[in-house]
Design an enzyme around this catalytic site. Structure first.
Site, mmCIF file in Angstrom:
data_model
loop_
_atom_site.group_PDB
_atom_site.id
_atom_site.type_symbol
_atom_site.label_atom_id
_atom_site.label_comp_id
_atom_site.label_asym_id
_atom_site.label_seq_id
_atom_site.Cartn_x
_atom_site.Cartn_y
_atom_site.Cartn_z
ATOM 1 N N SER A 1 27.013 50.637 48.475
ATOM 2 C CA SER A 1 27.419 51.995 48.857
ATOM 3 C C SER A 1 28.784 52.302 48.261
ATOM 4 C CB SER A 1 27.489 52.045 50.387
ATOM 5 O OG SER A 1 28.280 53.112 50.824
ATOM 6 N N TYR B 1 30.438 49.359 58.556
ATOM 7 C CA TYR B 1 29.548 49.678 57.429
ATOM 8 C C TYR B 1 30.269 49.405 56.107
ATOM 9 C CZ TYR B 1 26.322 52.480 54.569
ATOM 10 O OH TYR B 1 25.424 52.903 53.617
#
Ligand code: NAD
Length: 272
Positions: free
Chosen positions: A152, A165
């Protein structure tokens, strides 16, 4: 690149395959006549994807499997080997953020519950490692295979608010490089492990951060994302398909241990 020939009859396992991004990947592989095993924590989510693939003449099975549970993955592996005989490609797609592990004006870093941080970290990081052990072993044994992880933008520089995350996706990028080297050194130069790092694509895991629930307008964060994305838009699930299929093709045969941004230049832009 004869992708049609190269992907035909390849057995592709996709975790999180019931989700928005990975269901799109499952359908793309099926279109190229791969045999697709769609794995998701929620079996019912896989059924929809499998039905659509079959209605379009493709081959797929849906399996309820938890990427954090070894026994559940071993069972899935048994079903896949019984049905399709081997595993050629693994897409580690299960993952995502959760509101409980995200700071806000009501919840500071100091209020975050460590179990909530663990849950998000483990899903993204261990949920990539464990399937790589279970399905990667088949690749190690036959000295051939392809693994694609989903990193990501949060891995490159941490995004505000999403502490667990961001840390987990940084770990996924690091693990991608580690496993690429390990597989080559210990097993075979014909095993490749790469990751894609998507920019911002609105799905269930980030909608609450990017879209105002009440008005349906972009939140300030959503506007910040668009302003920081030189292409001026969010990504679409279909934006990921080209790179995923390419990484699974012979044209990518010397690409290994790479983390490839698919982000409309978000990661290239300094903001100035
Ligand atoms: P999604 O929520 O639509 O899909 C994730 C899927 O994983 C869901 O179907 C969910 O049921 C499944 N899942 C959750 N826990 C699981 C478990 N323990 N075992 C098996 N399956 C489980 O989200 P998405 O946006 O399609 O995300 C796919 C991947 O892409 C994730 O790794 C996510 O972090 C990553 N990603 C998304 C974006 C984005 O902007 N949407 C950006 C970068 C990376």
């Amino acid at each position: 690149m004869d992708i049609e020939k190269e992907l035909k009859d390849k057995v592709v396992v996709i975790t999180g395959g019931g989700g928005i991004l990975c269901s799109e990947m499952a359908k793309a592989f099926a279109k190229y006549k791969s045999k697709v095993a769609v794995l998701d924590l929620y079996k019912e989510k896989t059924e929809k994807v499998v039905e659509e693939i079959k209605n379009n003449g493709g081959q797929a099975i849906g399996i309820g499997a938890n990427v954090l549970d070894k026994e559940s993955l071993e069972k899935a592996k048994e079903i896949i080997l019984d049905t399709f005989g081997t595993v050629d490609i693994l897409i580690n797609g299960a993952g995502g953020n959760h509101e409980s592990a995200t700071t806000s004006s009501e919840k500071t870093f100091f209020d975050l519950n460590i179990d909530d941080i663990s849950k998000v970290f483990n899903l993204n990081f261990l949920g990539t490692v464990l399937p790589s052990q279970i399905f990667g072993k088949i690749m190690a044994e036959k000295k051939k295979g392809i693994i694609i992880n989903i990193s990501s933008m949060a891995a490159i520089r941490p995004l505000t608010r999403t502490i667990a995350y961001s840390a987990a996706k940084a770990a996924v990028s690091n693990f991608t490089q580690w496993l690429a080297v390990y597989m080559n050194q210990e097993y075979s130069p014909h095993i490749r492990v790469n990751a894609i790092a998507p920019g911002f694509i609105i799905t269930d895991q980030n909608r609450y951060l990017l879209i105002d629930k009440e008005t349906g307008d972009l939140t300030q964060r959503g506007r910040n994302v668009i302003n920081a994305t030189p292409m001026g838009r969010f990504g679409m699930p279909s934006d990921l398909i080209g790179i995923v299929l390419f990484l699974c093709s012979e044209s990518a045969s010397f690409i290994n241990g790479a983390i490839i941004p698919v982000d409309g230049a978000f990661s290239a832009y300094s903001g100035v």
